[in-house]
Design an enzyme around this catalytic site. Structure first.
Site, PDB file in Angstrom:
ATOM      1  N   LEU A 196      44.115  27.440  39.818  1.00 40.67           N
ATOM      2  CA  LEU A 196      45.358  27.756  40.512  1.00 40.67           C
ATOM      3  C   LEU A 196      45.483  29.255  40.689  1.00 40.67           C
ATOM      4  CD1 LEU A 196      46.157  24.825  39.527  1.00 40.67           C
ATOM      5  CD2 LEU A 196      48.481  25.697  39.371  1.00 40.67           C
ATOM      6  N   CYS A 208      38.031  32.937  36.782  1.00 39.64           N
ATOM      7  CA  CYS A 208      39.419  33.169  36.405  1.00 39.64           C
ATOM      8  C   CYS A 208      39.536  34.229  35.315  1.00 39.64           C
ATOM      9  CB  CYS A 208      40.091  31.870  35.976  1.00 39.64           C
ATOM     10  SG  CYS A 208      39.994  30.575  37.241  1.00 39.64           S
ATOM     11  N   GLN A 248      42.678  36.072  38.552  1.00 41.69           N
ATOM     12  CA  GLN A 248      41.502  36.916  38.613  1.00 41.69           C
ATOM     13  C   GLN A 248      40.585  36.449  39.748  1.00 41.69           C
ATOM     14  OE1 GLN A 248      40.711  39.726  36.824  1.00 41.69           O
ATOM     15  NE2 GLN A 248      42.743  39.713  35.864  1.00 41.69           N
ATOM     16  N   VAL A 249      39.322  36.218  39.455  1.00 40.58           N
ATOM     17  CA  VAL A 249      38.372  35.876  40.508  1.00 40.58           C
ATOM     18  C   VAL A 249      38.045  34.387  40.449  1.00 40.58           C
ATOM     19  CG1 VAL A 249      36.326  36.416  39.091  1.00 40.58           C
ATOM     20  CG2 VAL A 249      36.163  36.493  41.586  1.00 40.58           C
ATOM     21  N   THR A 250      37.893  33.794  41.624  1.00 39.75           N
ATOM     22  CA  THR A 250      37.411  32.421  41.699  1.00 39.75           C
ATOM     23  C   THR A 250      36.484  32.292  42.899  1.00 39.75           C
ATOM     24  OG1 THR A 250      38.027  30.088  41.521  1.00 39.75           O
ATOM     25  CG2 THR A 250      39.239  31.400  43.135  1.00 39.75           C
ATOM     26  N   TYR A 251      35.881  31.128  43.007  1.00 40.93           N
ATOM     27  CA  TYR A 251      34.944  30.842  44.092  1.00 40.93           C
ATOM     28  C   TYR A 251      35.480  29.690  44.915  1.00 40.93           C
ATOM     29  CZ  TYR A 251      30.850  28.869  46.460  1.00 40.93           C
ATOM     30  OH  TYR A 251      29.992  28.349  47.397  1.00 40.93           O
ATOM     31  N   LEU A 311      45.712  25.868  45.259  1.00 37.28           N
ATOM     32  CA  LEU A 311      44.884  25.080  44.354  1.00 37.28           C
ATOM     33  C   LEU A 311      43.477  24.910  44.906  1.00 37.28           C
ATOM     34  CD1 LEU A 311      44.487  22.709  42.192  1.00 37.28           C
ATOM     35  CD2 LEU A 311      45.391  21.231  43.978  1.00 37.28           C
TER      36      LEU A 311
END
Length: 219
Positions: free
Chosen positions: A138, A168, A73-76, A151
């Site tokens: 991940l 996430c 999904q989404v991460t920063y 990562l």
């Protein structure tokens, strides 16, 4: 003797040029292309996976959002975070995708263990956690048996942007940085340990290479 795998420490860079270079490297590689691991510290950016749901991006504000071709999904990504992109030929290594994810997670768990920080996996939620707070995320892609993306390991960073998303895809997920757990706040102290543990997990013999992006990615 294990084949040489090259390490490129790209320093701090915007996200998109590195992403495009990973795609180009993966598309151009042959069965004889040496594996590489790229390390980078990105300018602030939110990335949303190929099946990512836009509603998990709550209030990005001044931070750009890029839709990318990895899972998850989404991460920063932002300063103070080690982003590692293993560009590995899983067929040549005889490693399956699930095992690949497990080994990446184990390398992070072992790196944290070097500073006596106890970390663990979580079933159904890839990444590495300390006391239920996520310290590493991940997001991977495998094309023709070769990996890219990878990562994101929080070392010493402003965690505020994670409050602008459901990390996430999990609302309220707590996020933590290694420095806050009693580890070092210096990325250069952690990088060699992380590389060492990745090398052990995949049987790699690492050799430094010039910090240049794959040439085919540039016009």
């Amino acid at each position: 003797m294990d084949a040489v795998s090259y390490v490129r420490d790209l320093g701090r860079m915007a996200y998109e040029p590195v992403w495009r270079a990973m795609q180009a490297f993966t598309d151009a590689r042959t069965q004889d292309t040496p594996d590489e691991i790229w390390l980078v510290e990105h300018d602030p950016v939110f990335t949303l996976g190929q099946a990512g749901k836009p509603e998990h991006v709550l209030m990005p504000g001044d931070i750009p959002v890029i839709h990318v071709d990895r899972g998850g999904q989404v991460t920063y990504h932002g300063p103070g975070q080690i982003v590692a992109y293993p560009l590995l030929d899983l067929k040549r290594l005889k490693v399956g995708v699930r095992e690949y994810v497990d080994r990446i997670e184990q390398a992070v768990i072992d790196t944290l263990g070097d500073w006596n920080i106890v970390a663990a996996r979580r079933n159904g939620a890839p990444g590495v956690y300390v006391n239920d707070a996520k310290v590493a995320a991940l997001g991977i892609r495998v094309r023709r048996g070769c990996t890219f993306h990878g990562l994101a390991f929080n070392i010493a960073m402003d965690l505020e942007p994670f409050h602008r998303i459901n990390p996430c895809g999990y609302a309220g997920l707590q996020v933590v940085a290694m420095e806050d757990l009693g580890g070092p706040g210096n990325l250069d102290a952690v990088k060699p340990r992380l590389l060492e543990h990745l090398a052990v997990q995949f049987g790699l013999r690492l050799q430094p290479a010039s910090p240049e992006l794959f040439a085919a990615a540039t016009p």
